[in-house]
Write a protein that holds these residues in place. Structure first.
Motif, PDB file in Angstrom:
ATOM      1  N   TYR A 682       0.810  -1.215   0.000  1.00 16.53           N
ATOM      2  CA  TYR A 682       0.000   0.000   0.000  1.00 16.53           C
ATOM      3  C   TYR A 682       0.849   1.272   0.000  1.00 16.53           C
ATOM      4  CZ  TYR A 682       0.908  -0.047   5.062  1.00 16.53           C
ATOM      5  OH  TYR A 682       1.513  -0.063   6.295  1.00 16.53           O
ATOM      6  N   GLN A 683       2.147   1.160   0.313  1.00 20.35           N
ATOM      7  CA  GLN A 683       3.033   2.323   0.306  1.00 20.35           C
ATOM      8  C   GLN A 683       3.777   2.500  -1.022  1.00 20.35           C
ATOM      9  OE1 GLN A 683       5.756   2.200   3.599  1.00 20.35           O
ATOM     10  NE2 GLN A 683       4.152   2.399   5.152  1.00 20.35           N
ATOM     11  N   ARG A 684       3.712   1.517  -1.893  1.00 21.52           N
ATOM     12  CA  ARG A 684       4.506   1.571  -3.115  1.00 21.52           C
ATOM     13  C   ARG A 684       3.927   2.597  -4.093  1.00 21.52           C
ATOM     14  NH1 ARG A 684       4.736  -4.992  -3.899  1.00 21.52           N
ATOM     15  NH2 ARG A 684       5.921  -5.421  -1.968  1.00 21.52           N
ATOM     16  N   PRO A 685       4.746   3.525  -4.578  1.00 18.12           N
ATOM     17  CA  PRO A 685       4.260   4.506  -5.552  1.00 18.12           C
ATOM     18  C   PRO A 685       3.781   3.838  -6.835  1.00 18.12           C
ATOM     19  CG  PRO A 685       6.336   5.236  -4.590  1.00 18.12           C
ATOM     20  CD  PRO A 685       6.131   3.812  -4.155  1.00 18.12           C
ATOM     21  N   ALA A 686       2.633   4.305  -7.322  1.00 16.78           N
ATOM     22  CA  ALA A 686       2.132   3.817  -8.609  1.00 16.78           C
ATOM     23  C   ALA A 686       2.801   4.538  -9.771  1.00 16.78           C
ATOM     24  CB  ALA A 686       0.618   4.002  -8.678  1.00 16.78           C
ATOM     25  N   TRP A 687       3.343   5.723  -9.495  1.00 17.44           N
ATOM     26  CA  TRP A 687       4.050   6.507 -10.511  1.00 17.44           C
ATOM     27  C   TRP A 687       5.385   6.955  -9.942  1.00 17.44           C
ATOM     28  CZ3 TRP A 687      -1.013   7.672  -9.013  1.00 17.44           C
ATOM     29  CH2 TRP A 687      -2.022   7.357  -9.944  1.00 17.44           C
ATOM     30  N   LEU A 688       6.436   6.833 -10.737  1.00 10.26           N
ATOM     31  CA  LEU A 688       7.768   7.303 -10.374  1.00 10.26           C
ATOM     32  C   LEU A 688       8.208   8.235 -11.494  1.00 10.26           C
ATOM     33  CD1 LEU A 688       9.941   6.927  -8.187  1.00 10.26           C
ATOM     34  CD2 LEU A 688      10.914   5.089  -9.570  1.00 10.26           C
ATOM     35  N   ARG A 689       8.327   9.534 -11.204  1.00  4.76           N
ATOM     36  CA  ARG A 689       8.530  10.523 -12.257  1.00  4.76           C
ATOM     37  C   ARG A 689       9.768  11.387 -11.994  1.00  4.76           C
ATOM     38  NH1 ARG A 689       5.119   7.852 -14.489  1.00  4.76           N
ATOM     39  NH2 ARG A 689       3.132   8.587 -15.382  1.00  4.76           N
ATOM     40  N   PRO A 690      10.726  11.419 -12.926  1.00  4.75           N
ATOM     41  CA  PRO A 690      11.831  12.386 -12.810  1.00  4.75           C
ATOM     42  C   PRO A 690      11.326  13.785 -13.142  1.00  4.75           C
ATOM     43  CG  PRO A 690      12.009  11.159 -14.853  1.00  4.75           C
ATOM     44  CD  PRO A 690      10.856  10.550 -14.109  1.00  4.75           C
ATOM     45  N   ILE A 691      11.956  14.776 -12.545  1.00  2.00           N
ATOM     46  CA  ILE A 691      11.562  16.170 -12.760  1.00  2.00           C
ATOM     47  C   ILE A 691      12.811  17.038 -12.633  1.00  2.00           C
ATOM     48  CG2 ILE A 691      11.028  16.580 -10.310  1.00  2.00           C
ATOM     49  CD1 ILE A 691       8.636  18.259 -11.196  1.00  2.00           C
ATOM     50  N   ASP A 692      12.876  18.114 -13.372  1.00  2.00           N
ATOM     51  CA  ASP A 692      14.068  18.976 -13.325  1.00  2.00           C
ATOM     52  C   ASP A 692      14.228  19.607 -11.954  1.00  2.00           C
ATOM     53  OD1 ASP A 692      14.692  18.401 -15.949  1.00  2.00           O
ATOM     54  OD2 ASP A 692      13.595  20.129 -16.740  1.00  2.00           O
ATOM     55  N   THR A 693      13.142  20.152 -11.431  1.00  2.00           N
ATOM     56  CA  THR A 693      13.171  20.766 -10.099  1.00  2.00           C
ATOM     57  C   THR A 693      11.764  20.758  -9.540  1.00  2.00           C
ATOM     58  OG1 THR A 693      13.797  22.743  -8.834  1.00  2.00           O
ATOM     59  CG2 THR A 693      12.834  23.108 -11.009  1.00  2.00           C
ATOM     60  N   LEU A 694      11.628  20.611  -8.242  1.00  2.00           N
ATOM     61  CA  LEU A 694      10.310  20.583  -7.612  1.00  2.00           C
ATOM     62  C   LEU A 694       9.716  21.991  -7.586  1.00  2.00           C
ATOM     63  CD1 LEU A 694      10.911  18.215  -4.548  1.00  2.00           C
ATOM     64  CD2 LEU A 694       9.879  17.642  -6.742  1.00  2.00           C
TER      65      LEU A 694
END
Length: 715
Positions: A682-694
């Motif tokens: 239940y804690q596992r992310p469904a999406w893992l997304r790289p991003i330049d900056t938050l």
């Protein structure tokens, strides 16, 4: 607490049955007159923000496909009318020459704003941006009346006609809606309120014509101060308190290669107060300081308080819509800025350019400080706006008395220290801990006009030789990543303070090991100014700071080890929010402050557990997004920053999305995949997304809702 399954915001009146979520229900609109395309939930009177022409929707609203179309249209129409009503009152208040009319129309703008706040909370809509360049003529056309600029009676007639037309419109819509439906209930409520507004306007118009204004102009935040009987000996001035009792020859401010003493600063502040008074500033009037950090910023800000006005620091890089929002809300009498280019009429006429102001201050004769009741407003700070429009937090002169207690007793700061901050002075954290507390203690306050980066901050520290640093976790992290942390001790730094957002245990330990400097973790808010909870090196939790009283909002949850909000009592507590009654009732309870942040008791202290919206239920199990971020990110090589958010998938089921910024995204993703595999399902992310900056606010706080919007836009 029940939450909306679509956007996870708390459900208002959840026990009332059917509700409607309008989150992300934005449309593109095209003007029939100029062809301009605009995007948003609603616009004042459904008119083009560019030319005032009528807008027509393009396509279907996003994010509300399963919502009742009639109810959604009711909410949208309500916002269109309330936006228009508030715009006309704000513009009338800004343009009115008569002081009574300014106050009167200002209070009616508050009524419209309060209703929009209620609608926004109930239906989960971000408050729409104000209409830029709104013209009284636009409202007059909608009211089917002639616009006569400068005619107060005609302004009243337009406003009354608009309220009556809105009441008739809502009553007609209510009659057409199904009995018992959500839209009928909403339309009935709106019709009743608009009729009440129209009658109040008729009453106030009669009073104004008879020169007997009514109680509607009273400001609840200052009513108590004005009604209390105070002897002259009890009157104070906050700016005078800060600058009193120091050796006139001591260095007060350092900026670039220049410095001024406490004697020189006091003289300049008293001269600035004279300039503001000469420009028509009256006690209670608001002064905006929209400048880079420096001597001019401090002199203008303290000069406003010295003159009996209300000082408001404004981000000099503020986006135009947000600046328009603050201008409409505040009605500044004086604006100190570098130029007039980004300040629209009628406020552009009130701008004093910094070079002009500097010459005027040098030529003016100093005046005595204006003494007022201790609960009289002295300054505003704006909340960070992570969950919507920024709120103006109103603070009184009395806050200056104890503004330095925690700095002295908990942080050990004294007159021989040199204080430096990475964040700008318009942010409550450096305003309080660097400037106000620093001046109260007689320290040297070090200022830097440039916008900070890790490299510029380290270079400025090397040149200015501070002993105490105030910064935020994201900048401490960047200093470590760029190899700049190790050189700070050689510059003379003895203590670092972190606040503004949560400081993870990993970052705290890494900083102390590599920089060789102690770091204090602090928790504060715009509403308290000071750091009400602090953790010194060796503390395993945030402890209550000197002079602060804290108790749990939910004692049973705290006793059981569960998360709870806190009730915080502190001498520097704000008077409240400007014109935000619903938010005021939520955050100020029993005479104390109740932030939306959650804490878990740990020994004699408290551990930060995130905001209420960071504790989410996934597959029937509670997940703390803050703890999940720490578990996934701690010690991953090359990972600069990361954040977890809760998002509904295509089937409306909640899941976690994890965003990360990294030097080598593919390598970091491999490391994260390995850690994710070891988490409970239940804690596992469904999406893992790289991003330049938050995405962050101007003060460095993470904008989680922007990450949710980004994922939905690309999913």
């Amino acid at each position: 607490m029940q939450r909306c399954p679509r956007c996870h915001q708390p459900l208002a009146d959840a026990d009332a049955g059917k509700y409607l979520c309008c989150a992300a229900a934005r449309l593109q609109w095209q003007c029939a007159q100029c062809g301009e395309v605009s995007e948003g939930f609603a616009f004042a009177y459904r008119r083009c923000p560019r030319c005032g022409g009528e807008l027509a929707p393009r396509g279907a609203a996003g994010g509300a496909a399963d919502a009742d179309a009639a109810a959604l249209d009711a909410v949208r129409t309500a916002f269109e009318i309330e936006l228009g009503g508030r715009a006309i009152y704000q513009r009338a208040a800004a343009e009115a020459a008569d002081e009574t009319l300014r106050a009167l129309f200002g209070r009616f703008a508050v009524m419209e704003g309060a209703h929009m706040e209620t609608l926004a909370r109930r239906y989960h809509v971000d408050l729409p941006d104000p209409p830029p360049g709104f013209r009284i003529e636009t409202a007059a056309v909608h009211a089917q009346l002639e616009a006569r600029p400068g005619d107060p009676s005609q302004l009243f007639r337009i406003a009354i006609a608009l309220e009556e037309r809105a009441a008739a419109f809502f009553a007609e819509r209510a009659a057409r809606a199904a009995i018992g439906s959500a839209e009928r209930q909403l339309y009935d409520e709106l019709a009743t309120e608009e009729r009440e507004h129209a009658q109040a306007l008729v009453t106030e118009w009669s009073r104004w014509r008879g020169d007997a204004p009514g109680a509607v102009i009273a400001d609840p935040l200052v009513h108590a101060a004005r009604s209390r009987r105070t002897t002259p000996a009890q009157l104070i001035n906050g700016a005078e308190l800060l600058l009193a009792g120091h050796d006139a020859a001591r260095v007060a401010l350092v900026c670039g290669g220049e410095q001024i003493t406490y004697g020189q600063l006091r003289d300049r502040v008293a001269r600035a107060a004279a300039v503001w008074r000469e420009r028509g500033l009256r006690p209670g009037d608001r002064v905006a300081v929209k400048l880079p950090d420096g001597f001019d910023w401090v002199v203008a800000f303290l000069g406003a308080i010295w003159a009996g006005g209300v000082a408001v620091g404004v981000n000099p890089r503020i986006p135009a819509p947000e600046w328009q929002y603050i201008l409409d809300e505040a009605g500044f009498n004086v604006i100190v800025a570098e130029d007039t280019a980004d300040t629209p009429a009628p406020w552009s006429d009130r701008v004093i350019r910094v070079d002009e102001g500097r010459r005027a201050v040098a030529a003016a004769a100093p005046i005595e400080a204006v003494h007022v009741d201790e609960d009289t407003p002295a300054l505003w700070v704006h909340s960070s706006g992570t969950s919507g429009k920024p709120k103006a937090v109103v603070h009184a002169h009395r806050c200056m008395r104890e503004i330095a207690q925690i700095s002295a007793e908990r942080l050990g700061i004294g007159p021989d220290d040199r204080l430096f901050a990475s964040s700008r002075l318009f942010f409550a954290y450096p305003l309080t801990n660097l400037l106000l507390a620093g001046l109260r203690l007689g320290t040297a306050v070090l200022l830097d006009p440039q916008w900070p980066t890790a490299a510029s901050f380290a270079a400025s520290a090397a040149a200015l030789k501070p002993t105490v640093l105030f910064s935020v976790p994201s900048l401490y992290r960047n200093l470590l990543h760029e190899g700049l942390a190790e050189g700070l001790a050689a510059s003379g730094v003895r203590l670092c303070v972190s606040a503004g957002e949560a400081l993870s245990d990993t970052l705290r330990n890494t900083w102390q090991q590599r920089a060789g400097l102690p770091i204090v973790d602090g928790y504060g808010a715009s509403e308290t100014l000071v750091l009400v909870l602090t953790a010194l090196p060796g503390d395993d939790a945030l402890c209550v700071s000197p002079g602060v009283k804290v108790r749990p909002l939910d004692p049973d949850a705290a006793h059981a080890g569960g998360p709870t909000r806190l009730l915080i009592d502190v001498p520097t507590l704000a008077l409240g929010y400007l014109d935000r009654p619903a938010a005021q009732a939520e955050s100020f309870r029993e005479g104390v402050f109740c932030p939306a942040d959650l804490f878990v008791r740990s020994g004699e202290g408290w551990r930060f557990a995130g905001r209420e919206d960071s504790l989410v239920k996934i597959r029937g199990r509670w997940v703390n997004l803050i703890e999940l971020e720490e578990r996934l990110a701690a010690g991953v090589p090359g990972l600069r920053e990361s954040a977890a958010v809760c998002v509904s998938d295509a089937d409306g089921v909640d899941a976690v999305a994890f965003f990360f910024a990294a030097e080598d995204p593919s390598a970091v993703q491999s490391a994260l995949d390995a850690r994710i595999a070891g988490l409970p399902h239940y804690q596992r992310p469904a999406w893992l997304r790289p991003i330049d900056t938050l995405p962050r606010t101007a003060t460095g706080k993470l904008l989680r809702r922007k990450l949710v919007e980004r994922l939905k836009a690309t999913a």
